[in-house]
Design an enzyme around this catalytic site. Sequence first.
Site, mmCIF file in Angstrom:
data_model
loop_
_atom_site.group_PDB
_atom_site.id
_atom_site.type_symbol
_atom_site.label_atom_id
_atom_site.label_comp_id
_atom_site.label_asym_id
_atom_site.label_seq_id
_atom_site.Cartn_x
_atom_site.Cartn_y
_atom_site.Cartn_z
ATOM 1 N N ALA A 287 14.881 9.374 14.769
ATOM 2 C CA ALA A 287 16.189 8.720 14.969
ATOM 3 C C ALA A 287 16.380 7.603 13.947
ATOM 4 C CB ALA A 287 16.283 8.162 16.390
ATOM 5 N N VAL B 191 10.022 -7.194 7.944
ATOM 6 C CA VAL B 191 11.347 -6.614 7.652
ATOM 7 C C VAL B 191 12.248 -6.541 8.880
ATOM 8 C CG1 VAL B 191 10.651 -5.280 5.607
ATOM 9 C CG2 VAL B 191 10.562 -4.193 7.873
ATOM 10 N N ARG C 261 0.834 -1.207 0.000
ATOM 11 C CA ARG C 261 0.000 0.000 0.000
ATOM 12 C C ARG C 261 0.873 1.263 0.000
ATOM 13 N NH1 ARG C 261 -2.631 0.759 6.069
ATOM 14 N NH2 ARG C 261 -0.830 1.877 6.875
ATOM 15 N N TYR D 260 11.026 7.665 15.463
ATOM 16 C CA TYR D 260 10.945 7.693 14.003
ATOM 17 C C TYR D 260 12.049 8.592 13.420
ATOM 18 C CZ TYR D 260 8.646 8.264 9.387
ATOM 19 O OH TYR D 260 8.346 8.295 8.049
#
Length: 247
Positions: free
Chosen positions: A157, A64, A15, A155
Amino acid sequence: MELEGKVAIITGGTRGIGKAIVMDLAAQGTDIALNYRKSADLAQEHAETIRGMGRRALVVQADVSSFDDAQVMVQKVLEELGQVDILVNNAGMNWDGVVWKMTEEQWDRVISVDLKGTFNYTRAVTPVFREQGSGKIINITSINGLRGKFGQTNYSAAKAGVIGFTKACARELGRYSVNVNAVAPGLIETEMVKEAPEKVREMALAEIVLGRLGLPEEVAYVVTFLCTEKARHITGQVIQVDGGQYI
Ligand code: NAD
């Protein structure tokens, strides 16, 4: 078609920006491998669309943040599609909160998906790229990794880490003719952003000099360009696609 015969791995391709990258690369002739975490049906639907465009498509379930999943996915791509030429590290998430309230879990999860996820896939493809003496890696960072964002220490960092990682990889892989670049979007109209509070959108709109949020395709076009031979002398760069949101 500029990228005919190439094989690309795109993480988080089901998406948003990832899907736009998948479709634009396929439109330029690339065979596609995309991973999904939970949305098997959506991933299969995209694979059918890609096959309908005359390309090959492979769908793999992979988180991931898992080192092993990345190794397995790259092996599957080599076995089923025969090669890998392009890696787009796009999968990402945020889990916001001011630093004095942020939990260890919030911190660890965002770092392990957004930063370690980028390492995991890069680590899995670079022996192949080194051996073949070619390859393109594009890491999706964020302008918030360049400037820091209130409520997003984890986020920001992670995305700043992606930029350092991109530059170091570019240095290590240049001698093998592998280009490593980062694309830093500003606020882009995707599901991730639709979930954000209205105030966040309004504040961003006030900053964007072009006066509107970006579209996923506008990030995808830059990624595709970086995959082409026209961009062969560009490496270690961070290219902002933000309508002038951070200048
Ligand atoms: P999105 O939430 O719409 O899509 C994210 C994708 O990543 C989804 O397909 C999701 O399934 C996948 N994903 C998340 N965690 C995963 C995991 N652990 N394993 C495998 N897949 C996982 O987000 P988006 O807006 O399309 O963002 C794509 C990328 O662009 C992200 O890296 C994001 O940080 C970055 N970005 C987005 C914006 C924006 O405004 N939308 C701005 C700057 C940077």
